[in-house]
Scaffold this active site. Structure first.
Site, PDB file in Angstrom:
ATOM      1  N   TYR A   1     -18.193  18.241 -31.419  1.00  0.00           N
ATOM      2  CA  TYR A   1     -17.118  18.024 -30.443  1.00  0.00           C
ATOM      3  C   TYR A   1     -16.908  16.526 -30.186  1.00  0.00           C
ATOM      4  CZ  TYR A   1     -14.529  18.600 -26.029  1.00  0.00           C
ATOM      5  OH  TYR A   1     -13.585  18.553 -25.024  1.00  0.00           O
TER       6      TYR A   1
ATOM      7  N   GLY B   1     -30.926  19.233 -12.045  1.00  0.00           N
ATOM      8  CA  GLY B   1     -29.661  19.240 -11.297  1.00  0.00           C
ATOM      9  C   GLY B   1     -29.270  17.852 -10.802  1.00  0.00           C
TER      10      GLY B   1
ATOM     11  N   GLN C   1     -25.198  11.146 -16.763  1.00  0.00           N
ATOM     12  CA  GLN C   1     -24.237  10.761 -15.732  1.00  0.00           C
ATOM     13  C   GLN C   1     -22.864  10.580 -16.362  1.00  0.00           C
ATOM     14  OE1 GLN C   1     -25.698   7.064 -14.109  1.00  0.00           O
ATOM     15  NE2 GLN C   1     -25.675   6.034 -16.068  1.00  0.00           N
TER      16      GLN C   1
HETATM   17  P1  NAD Z   1      -9.676  25.901 -23.511  1.00  0.00           P
HETATM   18  O1  NAD Z   1     -10.786  26.355 -24.377  1.00  0.00           O
HETATM   19  O2  NAD Z   1      -9.307  26.712 -22.318  1.00  0.00           O
HETATM   20  O3  NAD Z   1      -8.333  25.716 -24.362  1.00  0.00           O
HETATM   21  C1  NAD Z   1      -8.317  25.375 -25.716  1.00  0.00           C
HETATM   22  C2  NAD Z   1      -7.205  26.154 -26.385  1.00  0.00           C
HETATM   23  O4  NAD Z   1      -7.125  25.796 -27.769  1.00  0.00           O
HETATM   24  C3  NAD Z   1      -7.453  27.665 -26.335  1.00  0.00           C
HETATM   25  O5  NAD Z   1      -6.259  28.328 -25.961  1.00  0.00           O
HETATM   26  C4  NAD Z   1      -7.858  28.010 -27.767  1.00  0.00           C
HETATM   27  O6  NAD Z   1      -7.567  29.340 -28.111  1.00  0.00           O
HETATM   28  C5  NAD Z   1      -7.052  26.981 -28.550  1.00  0.00           C
HETATM   29  N1  NAD Z   1      -7.609  26.678 -29.857  1.00  0.00           N
HETATM   30  C6  NAD Z   1      -8.902  26.376 -30.168  1.00  0.00           C
HETATM   31  N2  NAD Z   1      -9.025  26.138 -31.475  1.00  0.00           N
HETATM   32  C7  NAD Z   1      -7.789  26.292 -32.020  1.00  0.00           C
HETATM   33  C8  NAD Z   1      -7.266  26.190 -33.341  1.00  0.00           C
HETATM   34  N3  NAD Z   1      -8.067  25.888 -34.375  1.00  0.00           N
HETATM   35  N4  NAD Z   1      -5.945  26.430 -33.532  1.00  0.00           N
HETATM   36  C9  NAD Z   1      -5.140  26.756 -32.504  1.00  0.00           C
HETATM   37  N5  NAD Z   1      -5.569  26.874 -31.236  1.00  0.00           N
HETATM   38  C10 NAD Z   1      -6.889  26.636 -31.001  1.00  0.00           C
HETATM   39  O7  NAD Z   1     -10.019  24.407 -23.089  1.00  0.00           O
HETATM   40  P2  NAD Z   1      -9.286  23.426 -22.068  1.00  0.00           P
HETATM   41  O8  NAD Z   1     -10.233  23.114 -20.992  1.00  0.00           O
HETATM   42  O9  NAD Z   1      -7.937  23.933 -21.731  1.00  0.00           O
HETATM   43  O10 NAD Z   1      -9.166  22.122 -22.980  1.00  0.00           O
HETATM   44  C11 NAD Z   1      -7.947  21.767 -23.617  1.00  0.00           C
HETATM   45  C12 NAD Z   1      -8.116  20.445 -24.330  1.00  0.00           C
HETATM   46  O11 NAD Z   1      -8.493  19.436 -23.398  1.00  0.00           O
HETATM   47  C13 NAD Z   1      -9.184  20.461 -25.430  1.00  0.00           C
HETATM   48  O12 NAD Z   1      -8.732  19.693 -26.515  1.00  0.00           O
HETATM   49  C14 NAD Z   1     -10.374  19.794 -24.773  1.00  0.00           C
HETATM   50  O13 NAD Z   1     -11.175  19.144 -25.726  1.00  0.00           O
HETATM   51  C15 NAD Z   1      -9.686  18.797 -23.838  1.00  0.00           C
HETATM   52  N6  NAD Z   1     -10.562  18.469 -22.697  1.00  0.00           N
HETATM   53  C16 NAD Z   1     -10.733  19.359 -21.678  1.00  0.00           C
HETATM   54  C17 NAD Z   1     -11.591  19.030 -20.627  1.00  0.00           C
HETATM   55  C18 NAD Z   1     -11.794  19.946 -19.447  1.00  0.00           C
HETATM   56  O14 NAD Z   1     -12.609  19.618 -18.571  1.00  0.00           O
HETATM   57  N7  NAD Z   1     -11.110  21.062 -19.320  1.00  0.00           N
HETATM   58  C19 NAD Z   1     -12.272  17.802 -20.643  1.00  0.00           C
HETATM   59  C20 NAD Z   1     -12.094  16.954 -21.717  1.00  0.00           C
HETATM   60  C21 NAD Z   1     -11.217  17.286 -22.739  1.00  0.00           C
END
Ligand code: NAD
Ligand code: UDP
Length: 316
Positions: free
Chosen positions: A144, A206, A273
């Site tokens: 990741y 924690g 952190q």
């Molecule tokens: P999530 O898992 O809810 O959403 C990810 C979505 O991408 C899902 O709908 C999944 O089905 C889809 N997906 C995964 N692999 C795929 C593929 N190969 N082809 C098509 N669709 C695919 O996660 P989220 O929290 O909504 O995160 C969304 C984005 O934001 C991600 O890229 C994640 O890395 C980034 N992000 C999120 C957070 C957070 O705290 N939520 C923090 C940092 C980065």
């Protein structure tokens, strides 16, 4: 009016972003392979004339005519991205490569949902965008972390080579309604455990910290970044830092103060952190979070309570 492609649009952040775009009168294509996303997250838009839904995996190329690409497709929770780490790395690399190819062909602007994980287990605190990170390239989180790092690299190389219009958001831990109940991330875990009357599971002692951003604030930051002039990378997150123990106590106090806190082993490479410096977002985008953890937790607990009640009624 622009045509927006939201990859990962059926997921947690993507579906909230789609709500915002649809409510603003934009035309939206949601693309998802439903690995961690669900149709019910975007159900309300399914028969809307400005909305289209495509089941597709971003590791395969696709041809579409769009103006803006919001590239969010990638599992975000450690338990999900570690299920098939090679697939996660492919999603980050090939998925971003394919979306950049699409952006180049149609002249679209592309925003990459990158992550605070590019900083790894940081030695600099709080983290500014200039910090280059401390990432283990061979650990269980690397698929990741390193996946997002190469995705950022690809964006900048397309910008330098082809003049592509790119935006990079480094998103810090974000929470809110529509996280999966079995998502495995800490906010959803604690709320679901507390609502079920189970002990809250703290990993390690924690004492590790995170900074939690409510989803509506994050979506507003993404919109400002996409519409602004800065390519970034720009940190988007809430600079209020909490220990995981404090988060557990807060959740417990809101739901049932008598619940037990239990300790489990700290997962490998778990950052000690994490807290964003958000000067860039404040100065370049005029953005900063407005929802406190106390407020955001209230709304999130309410939504999880309805989901769990529905499940109980349907006997699931
Ligand atoms: P999530 O898992 O809810 O959403 C990810 C979505 O991408 C899902 O709908 C999944 O089905 C889809 N997906 C995964 N692999 C795929 C593929 N190969 N082809 C098509 N669709 C695919 O996660 P989220 O929290 O909504 O995160 C969304 C984005 O934001 C991600 O890229 C994640 O890395 C980034 N992000 C999120 C957070 C957070 O705290 N939520 C923090 C940092 C980065
Ligand atoms: N964590 C925890 N109990 C849980 C889930 C997570 O103590 O039930 C910890 C985890 O070890 C990490 C922090 O909470 O230190 C945030 O974990 P999460 O998976 O939400 O996000 P990330 O580690 O990717 O920031």
């Amino acid at each position: 009016m622009n045509i927006h492609l939201v990859t990962g649009g059926a997921g947690f952040l993507g579906s909230h972003l789609i709500d915002w775009l649809m409510e603003a009168g934009e035309e939206v294509i949601c693309l998802d392979n439903y690995f961690t996303g669900r149709k019910c997250n975007i159900e309300r838009w399914i028969s809307h004339p400005r909305f289209e839904l495509i089941r597709h995996d971003v590791t395969e190329p696709i041809k579409l005519e769009v103006d803006r690409i919001w590239h969010l497709a990638c599992p975000a929770s450690p338990i999900h991205y570690q299920t098939n780490p090679v697939k996660t790395a492919k999603t980050s690399f090939l998925g971003t490569y394919n979306m950049l190819g699409l952006a180049r062909r149609v002249g679209a602007r592309l925003l990459l949902a990158s992550t605070s994980e590019v900083y790894g287990d940081p030695e600099i605190h709080p983290q500014p965008e200039s910090y280059r990170g401390c990432v283990n390239p061979i650990g269980v989180r690397s698929c990741y972390d390193e996946g997002k790092r190469i995705a950022e690299t690809l964006c900048f190389d397309y910008k330098r080579m082809n003049g592509l219009d790119i935006r990079i958001a480094r998103i810090f831990n974000t929470y809110g309604p529509r996280m999966l109940i079995d998502d495995g991330r800490v906010v959803s875990n604690f709320i679901v455990q507390a609502l079920r009357g189970e002990p809250l599971t703290l990993y390690g002692d924690g004492g590790q910290t995170r900074s939690f951003c409510y989803v509506s604030d994050l979506v507003e930051g993404l919109i400002k970044l996409m519409n602004g002039e800065q390519s970034g990378p720009v940190n988007l997150g809430n600079p209020d830092e909490f220990t995981i123990r404090r988060l557990a106590e807060l959740v417990r106090s809101r739901i049932d103060p008598s619940l037990e806190l239990i300790y489990k082993p700290l997962p490998e490479d778990d950052p000690r952190q994490r807290c964003p410096r958000i000067d860039t977002a404040q100065q370049a985008l005029g953005w900063q979070p407005t929802v406190s953890l106390e407020q955001g937790l209230g709304a999130t607990i309410d939504s999880f309570r309805s989901v769990l009640n529905l499940e109980m009624r349907s006997g699931a």
